[in-house]
Design an enzyme around this catalytic site. Sequence first.
Site, PDB file in Angstrom:
ATOM      1  N   LYS A  92      33.992  54.506  55.215  1.00 27.31           N
ATOM      2  CA  LYS A  92      32.703  55.181  55.399  1.00 27.31           C
ATOM      3  C   LYS A  92      31.537  54.200  55.570  1.00 27.31           C
ATOM      4  CE  LYS A  92      33.521  59.767  53.614  1.00 27.31           C
ATOM      5  NZ  LYS A  92      34.817  59.742  52.908  1.00 27.31           N
ATOM      6  N   GLU A 114      24.213  63.617  52.822  1.00 27.21           N
ATOM      7  CA  GLU A 114      24.904  64.559  51.955  1.00 27.21           C
ATOM      8  C   GLU A 114      26.122  63.849  51.398  1.00 27.21           C
ATOM      9  OE1 GLU A 114      25.487  64.295  55.159  1.00 27.21           O
ATOM     10  OE2 GLU A 114      27.666  64.010  55.051  1.00 27.21           O
ATOM     11  N   SER A 376      42.819  54.809  54.616  1.00 26.96           N
ATOM     12  CA  SER A 376      41.370  54.981  54.792  1.00 26.96           C
ATOM     13  C   SER A 376      40.561  54.509  53.596  1.00 26.96           C
ATOM     14  CB  SER A 376      41.045  56.443  55.098  1.00 26.96           C
ATOM     15  OG  SER A 376      41.583  57.298  54.101  1.00 26.96           O
TER      16      SER A 376
END
Length: 394
Positions: A92, A114, A376
């Site tokens: 991310k 968010e 991930s």
Amino acid sequence: MSKRLERPDAQGRFGEFGGRFAPETLMPALAETERAFDEAWADPVFVDEFHRILREFVGRPTPLHAAPRLSEALGVNVLLKREDLAHTGAHKINNAIGQGLLAKRMGKTKVIAETGAGQHGVATATAAAYLGLECKVYMGAVDIERQALNVLRMEILGTEVVPVTSGAGTLKDAVSEAMRAWVTTVEDSHYIIGSVVGPHPFPYMVREFQKIIGDEILEQLNGNLPDVAVACVGGGSNAMGMFFPLAESGIELVGVEAAGEGILTGRHGASITAGTPGVLHGTRTLMLQDADGQVQEAHSISAGLDYPGVGPEHAYFATTGLARYVAVDDESALEGVELLARTEGIIPALESAHAVIWVKQAAAELAGKTVLINVSGRGDKDVEQIGRFREERR
Ligand SMILES: *Cc1c(COP(=O)(O)O)cnc(C)c1O
């Protein structure tokens, strides 16, 4: 064979999916963001700065290596892309840095975001601290309770965490609230969305920032392409970051969604496997909704896959056959964590474990093939939850 789209059309559509379904008040900000991103992405100074930060601060390129003991256990030749080793422990951060840099270039001093489990919140708080931006993160009140550690991380990084009590008090409501907040502060703030979702240009822009994953993979493979590449799919950013550069190379692409407690129970997060076309958070995509078009709650043991929609480009990949999508349940994901931990010494995030365990479930079909798994994120954030489930199973 369908082709990937280098960019969506002028309306932001990937075939019948995507677009910009947003209130009038948000349209100028979206248009401004699109213009600024197109300019920045064509400017070598911006692109170099992005890559410099990924190298020096995030620790890229992340390794790609063989997994000999897992390969032997499964009878499949497994390769791992280690996004778990990126700073903050997941992919991310790539997008958070990219959009943070864009915000600065646009002259904005604040970013808002968010977050569900807090992973995107922590990545954004980190990027904001690094880049000297003020940061506010909208988070469902229920999630704030469940994810106390990540709330604390964000606060230590100097971010304000804003509780969202509307709806179920989870991710879907946090996205809606962050978008509302953006409308009123757009002059000095940029909204850093956390996945390849939302109105145009977000799905395209986030994919462009995340495709560093697949670009690195192609370089690291040096021509020795695997047969299959697998990634978990929540909103779809780690998967699209890997898929897009690999699409049309002959590698079979497999996205693994969350089957939660089982597709038939209705308690899952499998928007492609079990969803229908509709509009969610400003984009037309495949989503979980009832017969009246009411958005349904998603369910998954992994907070990162707990979203009732998916990026529109994945809906495009699914309906055109550019990628295949499958679903794996909670119980299996837990098995995936232990499998990778015990064979390779890597505790993956519960999200990533969905991709790992699918390879075991499909081992007969994959026998003798080379399969690349995108890890991930790392599982440190999930250790407590995994412990609880282990207790329950005793
Ligand atoms: C957030 C998250 C995901 C899901 O998001 P995508 O946009 O689908 O990639 C997957 N894995 C990890 C480790 C995450 O933190």
